[in-house]
Design a protein around this motif. Sequence first.
Motif, mmCIF file in Angstrom:
data_model
loop_
_atom_site.group_PDB
_atom_site.id
_atom_site.type_symbol
_atom_site.label_atom_id
_atom_site.label_comp_id
_atom_site.label_asym_id
_atom_site.label_seq_id
_atom_site.Cartn_x
_atom_site.Cartn_y
_atom_site.Cartn_z
ATOM 1 N N MET A 28 -30.529 36.345 -33.849
ATOM 2 C CA MET A 28 -29.125 36.144 -33.295
ATOM 3 C C MET A 28 -28.840 34.956 -34.217
ATOM 4 S SD MET A 28 -27.536 35.532 -29.892
ATOM 5 C CE MET A 28 -28.518 34.151 -29.107
ATOM 6 N N GLY A 29 -27.446 35.285 -34.992
ATOM 7 C CA GLY A 29 -27.099 34.101 -36.084
ATOM 8 C C GLY A 29 -27.111 34.769 -37.410
ATOM 9 N N GLU A 30 -28.009 35.985 -37.617
ATOM 10 C CA GLU A 30 -27.990 36.519 -39.081
ATOM 11 C C GLU A 30 -26.864 37.578 -39.102
ATOM 12 O OE1 GLU A 30 -31.603 38.439 -39.985
ATOM 13 O OE2 GLU A 30 -32.888 36.988 -38.833
ATOM 14 N N VAL A 31 -26.004 37.327 -40.228
ATOM 15 C CA VAL A 31 -25.114 38.359 -40.531
ATOM 16 C C VAL A 31 -25.649 38.923 -42.008
ATOM 17 C CG1 VAL A 31 -22.676 38.562 -41.201
ATOM 18 C CG2 VAL A 31 -23.343 37.065 -39.431
ATOM 19 N N ASN A 32 -25.159 40.181 -42.202
ATOM 20 C CA ASN A 32 -25.673 40.925 -43.348
ATOM 21 C C ASN A 32 -24.727 41.517 -44.152
ATOM 22 O OD1 ASN A 32 -26.766 42.533 -45.180
ATOM 23 N ND2 ASN A 32 -28.192 43.670 -44.001
ATOM 24 N N PRO A 33 -23.844 40.720 -44.996
ATOM 25 C CA PRO A 33 -22.744 41.148 -45.641
ATOM 26 C C PRO A 33 -22.976 42.514 -46.560
ATOM 27 C CG PRO A 33 -23.004 38.999 -46.171
ATOM 28 C CD PRO A 33 -24.142 39.380 -45.550
ATOM 29 N N ALA A 34 -24.054 42.733 -46.885
ATOM 30 C CA ALA A 34 -24.384 44.191 -47.714
ATOM 31 C C ALA A 34 -24.106 45.329 -46.783
ATOM 32 C CB ALA A 34 -25.818 43.960 -48.423
ATOM 33 N N PHE A 35 -24.823 45.067 -45.656
ATOM 34 C CA PHE A 35 -24.601 46.096 -44.459
ATOM 35 C C PHE A 35 -23.288 46.346 -44.231
ATOM 36 C CE2 PHE A 35 -24.734 47.378 -40.200
ATOM 37 C CZ PHE A 35 -25.048 48.979 -40.446
ATOM 38 N N ASP A 36 -22.545 45.126 -44.061
ATOM 39 C CA ASP A 36 -21.011 45.314 -43.340
ATOM 40 C C ASP A 36 -20.295 45.919 -44.295
ATOM 41 O OD1 ASP A 36 -22.084 43.682 -41.188
ATOM 42 O OD2 ASP A 36 -21.351 41.809 -42.046
ATOM 43 N N ARG A 37 -20.506 45.720 -45.669
ATOM 44 C CA ARG A 37 -19.625 46.136 -46.578
ATOM 45 C C ARG A 37 -19.878 47.640 -47.015
ATOM 46 N NH1 ARG A 37 -16.331 42.562 -48.571
ATOM 47 N NH2 ARG A 37 -16.925 40.405 -48.790
ATOM 48 N N LYS A 38 -21.081 47.944 -46.777
ATOM 49 C CA LYS A 38 -21.481 49.437 -46.657
ATOM 50 C C LYS A 38 -20.689 50.372 -45.540
ATOM 51 C CE LYS A 38 -25.316 52.771 -46.192
ATOM 52 N NZ LYS A 38 -26.905 52.619 -46.110
ATOM 53 N N VAL A 39 -20.717 49.748 -44.654
ATOM 54 C CA VAL A 39 -20.038 50.440 -43.342
ATOM 55 C C VAL A 39 -18.767 50.362 -43.546
ATOM 56 C CG1 VAL A 39 -19.411 50.044 -40.974
ATOM 57 C CG2 VAL A 39 -21.786 49.759 -41.623
ATOM 58 N N LEU A 40 -17.989 49.291 -44.002
ATOM 59 C CA LEU A 40 -16.437 49.221 -44.236
ATOM 60 C C LEU A 40 -16.136 50.354 -45.386
ATOM 61 C CD1 LEU A 40 -15.576 45.374 -43.798
ATOM 62 C CD2 LEU A 40 -14.676 47.330 -42.377
ATOM 63 N N ASP A 41 -17.120 50.147 -46.366
ATOM 64 C CA ASP A 41 -16.638 51.327 -47.482
ATOM 65 C C ASP A 41 -16.715 52.770 -46.850
ATOM 66 O OD1 ASP A 41 -16.516 51.780 -50.205
ATOM 67 O OD2 ASP A 41 -18.461 52.727 -50.094
ATOM 68 N N ILE A 42 -17.534 53.065 -45.889
ATOM 69 C CA ILE A 42 -17.708 54.484 -45.337
ATOM 70 C C ILE A 42 -16.389 54.652 -44.551
ATOM 71 C CG2 ILE A 42 -18.783 55.707 -43.590
ATOM 72 C CD1 ILE A 42 -21.539 54.331 -44.608
ATOM 73 N N VAL A 43 -16.088 53.742 -44.038
ATOM 74 C CA VAL A 43 -14.838 53.753 -43.281
ATOM 75 C C VAL A 43 -13.587 53.979 -43.879
ATOM 76 C CG1 VAL A 43 -13.186 52.375 -41.485
ATOM 77 C CG2 VAL A 43 -15.554 52.225 -41.055
ATOM 78 N N ALA A 44 -13.353 53.301 -45.215
ATOM 79 C CA ALA A 44 -12.419 53.338 -45.951
ATOM 80 C C ALA A 44 -12.386 54.533 -46.762
ATOM 81 C CB ALA A 44 -12.613 52.292 -47.060
ATOM 82 N N ARG A 45 -13.711 55.174 -46.881
ATOM 83 C CA ARG A 45 -13.672 56.709 -47.405
ATOM 84 C C ARG A 45 -13.538 57.630 -46.899
ATOM 85 N NH1 ARG A 45 -18.378 57.393 -49.185
ATOM 86 N NH2 ARG A 45 -19.497 55.711 -48.997
ATOM 87 N N GLY A 46 -13.642 57.485 -45.314
ATOM 88 C CA GLY A 46 -13.453 58.447 -44.575
ATOM 89 C C GLY A 46 -14.584 59.294 -44.719
ATOM 90 N N ASP A 47 -15.731 58.893 -44.757
ATOM 91 C CA ASP A 47 -17.028 59.633 -45.219
ATOM 92 C C ASP A 47 -17.751 59.942 -44.035
ATOM 93 O OD1 ASP A 47 -19.118 60.706 -46.283
ATOM 94 O OD2 ASP A 47 -19.398 59.373 -47.818
ATOM 95 N N LYS A 48 -17.672 61.213 -43.406
ATOM 96 C CA LYS A 48 -18.279 61.515 -42.193
ATOM 97 C C LYS A 48 -19.849 61.665 -42.519
ATOM 98 C CE LYS A 48 -18.764 65.609 -39.114
ATOM 99 N NZ LYS A 48 -18.277 66.962 -38.902
ATOM 100 N N ALA A 49 -20.137 62.279 -43.705
ATOM 101 C CA ALA A 49 -21.577 62.329 -43.830
ATOM 102 C C ALA A 49 -22.434 61.332 -44.023
ATOM 103 C CB ALA A 49 -21.769 63.164 -45.316
ATOM 104 N N ALA A 50 -21.893 60.260 -44.590
ATOM 105 C CA ALA A 50 -22.254 58.905 -44.695
ATOM 106 C C ALA A 50 -22.514 58.134 -43.447
ATOM 107 C CB ALA A 50 -21.423 57.919 -45.700
ATOM 108 N N MET A 51 -21.425 58.379 -42.477
ATOM 109 C CA MET A 51 -21.417 57.515 -41.114
ATOM 110 C C MET A 51 -22.490 58.261 -40.332
ATOM 111 S SD MET A 51 -19.627 55.239 -40.063
ATOM 112 C CE MET A 51 -19.345 54.511 -38.378
ATOM 113 N N LEU A 52 -22.736 59.560 -40.414
ATOM 114 C CA LEU A 52 -23.873 60.557 -39.577
ATOM 115 C C LEU A 52 -25.062 60.051 -40.214
ATOM 116 C CD1 LEU A 52 -21.949 63.660 -38.671
ATOM 117 C CD2 LEU A 52 -21.861 61.213 -37.513
#
Lengths: 85, 277
Positions: B196-220
Amino acid sequence: MSRNTLEKVLYDLSTSGTHKKKFSEDPNKFLSRYQLDDKERALIREYKVRELADLGVNTMLTWGFWLQAGKSNRDYLKIMKREEA
Amino acid sequence: MARIVGGFVAPHNPVMYFNPEGASKQQSDACYAAYGIMADRIKELEVDAAIVIGCDHYILFGTECLPPYVISTGEIEGPVDQLPGLKRKPLASHGALGEHIAKVGRETGFDWTVGRALNVDHSVAVPHHLMLEPTGKDIPIVAVMLACGVDPYLPMKRAWDLGEHIAEAVASFPGDERVVVIGSGGISHHVGDERMGEVNPAFDRKVLDIVARGDKAAMLALTDEEILRDGGNGAMEIRTYACAMAATRAAGGRVIGYEPVAGWVTGMGFAELEVAA
């Protein structure tokens, strides 16, 4: 040893003021209502959150259980990290 | 017919309320500004209803019954886990829209658990407070709760399918409501465990990038193992993002803001979703 009833107890304590009051007044009497063995009852009575988590109990519950007793977040993290609180 | 006119993903972080000083002023201002931008967009979209997709935190549903997905069809009240500045109260509900979605679901393979007088937690109340209330309109909501915090978790694919089903059901609702969907959840965060307290910007940006691209395959393709390892147990909430992406037909979007706020124990990501024509 079943995490299910352990989670049930912690859920009841985190969502019901009545349950919290009964637990604080007489932990043994409160815990006797649940399908727990002696070791499980001790884990809850003694706030052994690390051991509860190791048994698979959801840590949202262990954290809430700890905080509802007025214990500090700093001590919780030390215990979860297996440091001395 | 009703239609979905917009979508958003945003955090519902309770730590913002009970430990506001946990973030620097710069980070706090950035997060609240992002909520403000989204509220302004919702106002511009002239929204009549919002579907807020949240998740239980082992506060609403106990071991006796753990539903995979729940929808409100009547009154709504919350948050049950009150916060400083966010007290429990009735929330305006669009019960008819919720009941319609549930009915369509029963006919098409989505057996919703329904909340006819549903209590919600902060996962619905926070976006309601910071994104809907500032519009100045008492926008009625449909609350959806996905199993993201308590196992068995709703599979990511099922969350996606649920979003597509919501889109289809809204389109057949006999009204002319303009509807937004809000996927409510933090990205990387660990709730109650030793990290608790750890944050992972690399993972966060990966997820936001998937959202911004609307990338269903990457999300799944994001497995629970990867999410738990890189994002933590709290990051399982990105199922709400998948559901919102699918409800807007995965047309992509734009990132409004991102702040890795260790003091708030969460990677705070904000995005607007485009809606496919």
